[in-house]
Design a protein around this motif. Structure first.
Motif, mmCIF file in Angstrom:
data_model
loop_
_atom_site.group_PDB
_atom_site.id
_atom_site.type_symbol
_atom_site.label_atom_id
_atom_site.label_comp_id
_atom_site.label_asym_id
_atom_site.label_seq_id
_atom_site.Cartn_x
_atom_site.Cartn_y
_atom_site.Cartn_z
ATOM 1 N N LEU A 298 -33.875 -13.473 -16.113
ATOM 2 C CA LEU A 298 -34.703 -13.325 -17.306
ATOM 3 C C LEU A 298 -35.877 -14.296 -17.303
ATOM 4 N N MET A 299 -35.615 -15.546 -16.936
ATOM 5 C CA MET A 299 -36.688 -16.537 -16.897
ATOM 6 C C MET A 299 -37.685 -16.240 -15.775
ATOM 7 N N GLU A 300 -37.208 -15.766 -14.650
ATOM 8 C CA GLU A 300 -38.118 -15.401 -13.556
ATOM 9 C C GLU A 300 -39.045 -14.271 -13.995
ATOM 10 N N ALA A 301 -38.510 -13.333 -14.769
ATOM 11 C CA ALA A 301 -39.328 -12.229 -15.267
ATOM 12 C C ALA A 301 -40.306 -12.695 -16.341
ATOM 13 N N ALA A 302 -39.888 -13.638 -17.155
ATOM 14 C CA ALA A 302 -40.704 -14.057 -18.292
ATOM 15 C C ALA A 302 -41.833 -15.017 -17.932
ATOM 16 N N ARG A 303 -41.636 -15.853 -16.937
ATOM 17 C CA ARG A 303 -42.636 -16.903 -16.632
ATOM 18 C C ARG A 303 -44.039 -16.364 -16.351
ATOM 19 N N PRO A 304 -44.218 -15.356 -15.500
ATOM 20 C CA PRO A 304 -45.592 -14.872 -15.267
ATOM 21 C C PRO A 304 -46.236 -14.301 -16.534
ATOM 22 N N ALA B 295 -43.417 -13.929 -27.356
ATOM 23 C CA ALA B 295 -43.705 -12.804 -28.248
ATOM 24 C C ALA B 295 -44.617 -13.234 -29.398
ATOM 25 N N MET B 296 -44.389 -14.426 -29.929
ATOM 26 C CA MET B 296 -45.258 -14.917 -31.008
ATOM 27 C C MET B 296 -46.678 -15.163 -30.503
ATOM 28 N N GLU B 297 -46.798 -15.740 -29.305
ATOM 29 C CA GLU B 297 -48.124 -15.940 -28.728
ATOM 30 C C GLU B 297 -48.814 -14.597 -28.485
ATOM 31 N N ALA B 298 -48.070 -13.636 -27.977
ATOM 32 C CA ALA B 298 -48.650 -12.317 -27.704
ATOM 33 C C ALA B 298 -49.146 -11.664 -28.989
ATOM 34 N N GLY B 299 -48.374 -11.799 -30.071
ATOM 35 C CA GLY B 299 -48.802 -11.252 -31.358
ATOM 36 C C GLY B 299 -50.088 -11.890 -31.849
ATOM 37 N N ALA C 35 -61.871 -5.426 -21.241
ATOM 38 C CA ALA C 35 -61.491 -5.118 -19.858
ATOM 39 C C ALA C 35 -60.409 -6.091 -19.384
ATOM 40 N N ARG C 36 -60.537 -7.341 -19.785
ATOM 41 C CA ARG C 36 -59.567 -8.359 -19.371
ATOM 42 C C ARG C 36 -58.170 -8.038 -19.891
ATOM 43 N N MET C 37 -58.088 -7.595 -21.148
ATOM 44 C CA MET C 37 -56.762 -7.371 -21.729
ATOM 45 C C MET C 37 -56.039 -6.204 -21.068
ATOM 46 N N VAL C 38 -56.753 -5.354 -20.374
ATOM 47 C CA VAL C 38 -56.113 -4.259 -19.648
ATOM 48 C C VAL C 38 -55.764 -4.702 -18.222
ATOM 49 N N SER C 39 -56.719 -5.294 -17.535
ATOM 50 C CA SER C 39 -56.517 -5.618 -16.117
ATOM 51 C C SER C 39 -55.510 -6.744 -15.895
ATOM 52 N N GLU C 40 -55.431 -7.704 -16.801
ATOM 53 C CA GLU C 40 -54.518 -8.834 -16.592
ATOM 54 C C GLU C 40 -53.044 -8.416 -16.634
ATOM 55 N N LYS C 41 -52.754 -7.360 -17.347
ATOM 56 C CA LYS C 41 -51.368 -6.908 -17.473
ATOM 57 C C LYS C 41 -50.813 -6.391 -16.146
ATOM 58 N N GLN C 42 -51.661 -5.773 -15.363
ATOM 59 C CA GLN C 42 -51.209 -5.227 -14.080
ATOM 60 C C GLN C 42 -50.672 -6.318 -13.168
ATOM 61 N N THR C 43 -51.414 -7.399 -13.018
ATOM 62 C CA THR C 43 -50.967 -8.481 -12.139
ATOM 63 C C THR C 43 -49.785 -9.235 -12.731
ATOM 64 N N ALA C 44 -49.804 -9.444 -14.036
ATOM 65 C CA ALA C 44 -48.707 -10.189 -14.671
ATOM 66 C C ALA C 44 -47.391 -9.410 -14.594
ATOM 67 N N ARG D 89 -45.453 -15.201 -19.696
ATOM 68 C CA ARG D 89 -45.709 -16.304 -20.634
ATOM 69 C C ARG D 89 -46.924 -17.116 -20.210
ATOM 70 N N ARG D 90 -47.138 -17.264 -18.907
ATOM 71 C CA ARG D 90 -48.338 -17.976 -18.451
ATOM 72 C C ARG D 90 -49.598 -17.297 -18.983
ATOM 73 N N LYS D 91 -49.611 -15.970 -18.953
ATOM 74 C CA LYS D 91 -50.773 -15.218 -19.457
ATOM 75 C C LYS D 91 -50.894 -15.327 -20.970
ATOM 76 N N THR D 92 -49.792 -15.117 -21.692
ATOM 77 C CA THR D 92 -49.883 -15.171 -23.156
ATOM 78 C C THR D 92 -50.274 -16.565 -23.625
ATOM 79 N N SER D 93 -49.727 -17.581 -22.991
ATOM 80 C CA SER D 93 -50.041 -18.954 -23.383
ATOM 81 C C SER D 93 -51.509 -19.280 -23.101
ATOM 82 N N ALA D 94 -51.990 -18.910 -21.919
ATOM 83 C CA ALA D 94 -53.392 -19.173 -21.567
ATOM 84 C C ALA D 94 -54.337 -18.414 -22.497
ATOM 85 N N ASN D 95 -54.023 -17.147 -22.780
ATOM 86 C CA ASN D 95 -54.862 -16.351 -23.684
ATOM 87 C C ASN D 95 -54.863 -16.937 -25.093
ATOM 88 N N HIS D 96 -53.699 -17.352 -25.552
ATOM 89 C CA HIS D 96 -53.599 -17.933 -26.891
ATOM 90 C C HIS D 96 -54.458 -19.190 -26.998
#
Length: 107
Positions: free
Chosen positions: A81-87, A24-28, A50-59, A89-96
């Motif tokens: 919970l962790m299975e749901a969060a990992r994909p 959540a902190m990374e996403a903010g 465009a990236r910030m919209v399209s990446e959410k669909q796959t994640a 978090r991979r996106k938020t961490s990479a974007n950050h």
């Protein structure tokens, strides 16, 4: 016989919650950098909007799919919970990491 659960670690759910809190902190921070980018104050590529919209669909698809599979296998709540969060978090961490490296625009 039902699914077994390792009760030796009483902090399993807390660890999952901390993982999601970090996400959540990374996403903010990512939202903040993207908004500054829209205002011309942060270096972002032209494709960022465009990236910030399209990446959410796959994640979110991956997140829901992995959580559903874990739930159908009878996994405990912290594992689901962790299975749901990992994909996500991979996106938020990479974007950050990517956006932080770009930095603010020189005025």
């Amino acid at each position: 016989m039902g699914p077994s659960y390792d009760w030796s670690d009483p902090f399993r759910m807390f660890k999952a919650q901390a993982y999601i809190g970090a996400m959540a902190m990374e996403a903010g921070a990512v939202i903040w950098m993207r908004m500054l980018g829209m205002g011309g104050m942060w270096m972002v590529p032209r494709t960022e909007n465009a990236r910030m919209v399209s990446e959410k669909q796959t994640a979110f698809y991956a997140s829901g799919h992995k959580a559903m599979v874990a739930a159908m296998k009878g996994k405990p709540a912290d594992v689901i919970l962790m299975e749901a969060a990992r994909p996500l978090r991979r996106k938020t961490s990479a974007n950050h990491k990517r956006l932080t490296k770009l930095g603010p625009r020189k005025l």
